[in-house]
Write a protein that holds these residues in place. Sequence first.
Motif, PDB file in Angstrom:
ATOM      1  N   LYS A  50      37.920  43.404  27.998  1.00  0.00           N
ATOM      2  CA  LYS A  50      37.815  42.271  28.933  1.00  0.00           C
ATOM      3  C   LYS A  50      39.080  42.082  29.773  1.00  0.00           C
ATOM      4  N   ASN A  51      40.129  42.858  29.491  1.00  0.00           N
ATOM      5  CA  ASN A  51      41.385  42.753  30.248  1.00  0.00           C
ATOM      6  C   ASN A  51      41.750  44.054  30.965  1.00  0.00           C
ATOM      7  N   THR A  52      40.818  44.984  31.034  1.00  0.00           N
ATOM      8  CA  THR A  52      41.116  46.309  31.561  1.00  0.00           C
ATOM      9  C   THR A  52      41.352  46.318  33.068  1.00  0.00           C
ATOM     10  N   VAL A  53      40.479  45.677  33.826  1.00  0.00           N
ATOM     11  CA  VAL A  53      40.613  45.674  35.290  1.00  0.00           C
ATOM     12  C   VAL A  53      41.928  45.042  35.713  1.00  0.00           C
ATOM     13  N   CYS A  88      40.371  38.956  38.498  1.00  0.00           N
ATOM     14  CA  CYS A  88      39.891  40.007  39.416  1.00  0.00           C
ATOM     15  C   CYS A  88      38.417  39.879  39.794  1.00  0.00           C
ATOM     16  N   GLY A  89      37.673  39.072  39.050  1.00  0.00           N
ATOM     17  CA  GLY A  89      36.276  38.852  39.394  1.00  0.00           C
ATOM     18  C   GLY A  89      35.360  40.020  39.128  1.00  0.00           C
ATOM     19  N   MET A  90      35.749  40.922  38.238  1.00  0.00           N
ATOM     20  CA  MET A  90      34.896  42.062  37.900  1.00  0.00           C
ATOM     21  C   MET A  90      35.213  42.562  36.495  1.00  0.00           C
ATOM     22  N   GLU A  91      34.325  43.382  35.966  1.00  0.00           N
ATOM     23  CA  GLU A  91      34.488  43.930  34.623  1.00  0.00           C
ATOM     24  C   GLU A  91      34.660  45.433  34.688  1.00  0.00           C
TER      25      GLU A  91
END
Length: 420
Positions: free
Chosen positions: A42-45, A410-413
Amino acid sequence: MESQIFELQYALDTFYFLICGALVMWMAAGFTMLEAGLVRSKNTVEILTKNIALFATASIMYMVCGYAIMYGGDLFLSGIAGGDTLVEDALAASAENGFGGDSVYSAASDFFFQVVFVATCMSIVSGAVAERMKLWSFLLFAVVMTGVIYPLEGSWTWGGNDVFGLFNLGDMGFSDFAGSGIVHMAGAAAALAGVLLLGSRKGKYGPNGEIRAIPGANLPLAALGTLILWMGWFGFNGGSVLKLGDIASANAVAMVFLNTNAAAAGGAVGALILARIIFGKADLTMLLNGVLAGLVAITAEPSTPSALQATIFGVIAGIIVVLSILALDKIKIDDPVGAISVHGVVGLFGLLIVPITNPASTFIGQIVGAATIFAWVFIASLVVWSIIKLVIGLRISEEDEYEGADIAECGMEAYPEFIR
C-alpha cells in the motif's frame, strides 16, 4: 604525437568518468527497487515517486547551487563551457601534469559524476522515513539537503575547504576515498533526524515494548534492488579513482573493483551466518543488508587493502549491521529498510578502518572527520525537518497511514489487481 597522447588521455578519463557516473545513476534504480520491496504494497507507489522525484530534485539543486558550494565556481554551471578554449585548457593541463599525472577530464563529466553521489545520499533518507512521511515534506527537505547541507560538508572534505573557516579535515589526517562518511553516513544522519521527529509506524511496537515485524511486500524486488546496487557500486568506488589513462591508474581501478566485490561478498556471508545463529533461519533481509554493509564499509578506502582484508572488513560489517538493526529496534527507532544501520553505523565503521591499510590517514583524523560530518548533517537536518513539521507537517494522518500512502499521496495503487 605528444598532443595526441594528451588528447587520448583526456578522452579516456572523461569517458571513464561518464560511464562510472551512469553506473552510479543506475544505483537509483537499486534503491528504488530495494525500498519498494521492503515496504508494504500500500506504500509502493509513494516510494517509487519519492525516489524518481528526489533524483530530479538533486540534479537541479546541485546544478543551481550545490556544485558551486562544494567545489567553488559559478551558479547554474555557467562556467562549464565548450569550444576551443576548453580544448586548449585541457591540453595545457595535460602537458603540465604529464601522462600519468593528475586527472584531466571534462568539467561537465565531473559535475555529472558528482551529482549522482548527491542523489545517492538523499536516497538513503527515503527508505528510513518510509510509510509515514508526507511526500511533499520529503521533497522539500530534499531541496535543502541536496542544495546546501550535503554540498557544505562535501566542501570541507572533497572540496578541501576549512570547516567554517576553523580547521581543515585533510590536514588532520581525514580520508574518505568514495564516501562512507561524506555520502553514506551523511544520508543516515539526515534520516535519523527525520525518524526521531516522525516516530514509528503504527503497530510497529506493542504497548509493552514488544517488537512486531512488518514484512515487505515484494522480496524478489528487494533482492533485485540489492544486486543492482552491488553492480552500481563498481562505478561508485571505481570512478572515485578519477582516472584510467595510465598503467598505475588502471591497476588501481582494477584493485578497487576487486575489493568492492570482495567486501560485498564478505558482508553477505557475515550477515547470513549471524542471522542463522540468532534466528535459526536464513534471513533474506539481513543477507541483503549484509551485502550493502560490506559495500558501505569498503567505500572509505577500497584501493589500499588486499582482497583478503577487504573480505574480512566486509564480514565484520555484515555482523555489525545485523546487531545494529536489532539494537535500533530495541530502542524503538523504526527504520523499515535498515538504512540508518547500513549507511550510518557501518559508514562510521568504514571510516575507522581506513588507517589500518592507509598510513596517510589517522584514527584521530577519522574520528574528527566523522564527528564533524555527523554533527553538521544531523543538526542542520533536525532544524530543517522541524521547520517543515511546523509549517506543513511531516506525517500523514493515522487514517491515511492505515489505508496506505499510495492512495493518500499519489491517488493510485501499485498492485490494484491483487487488492480487488
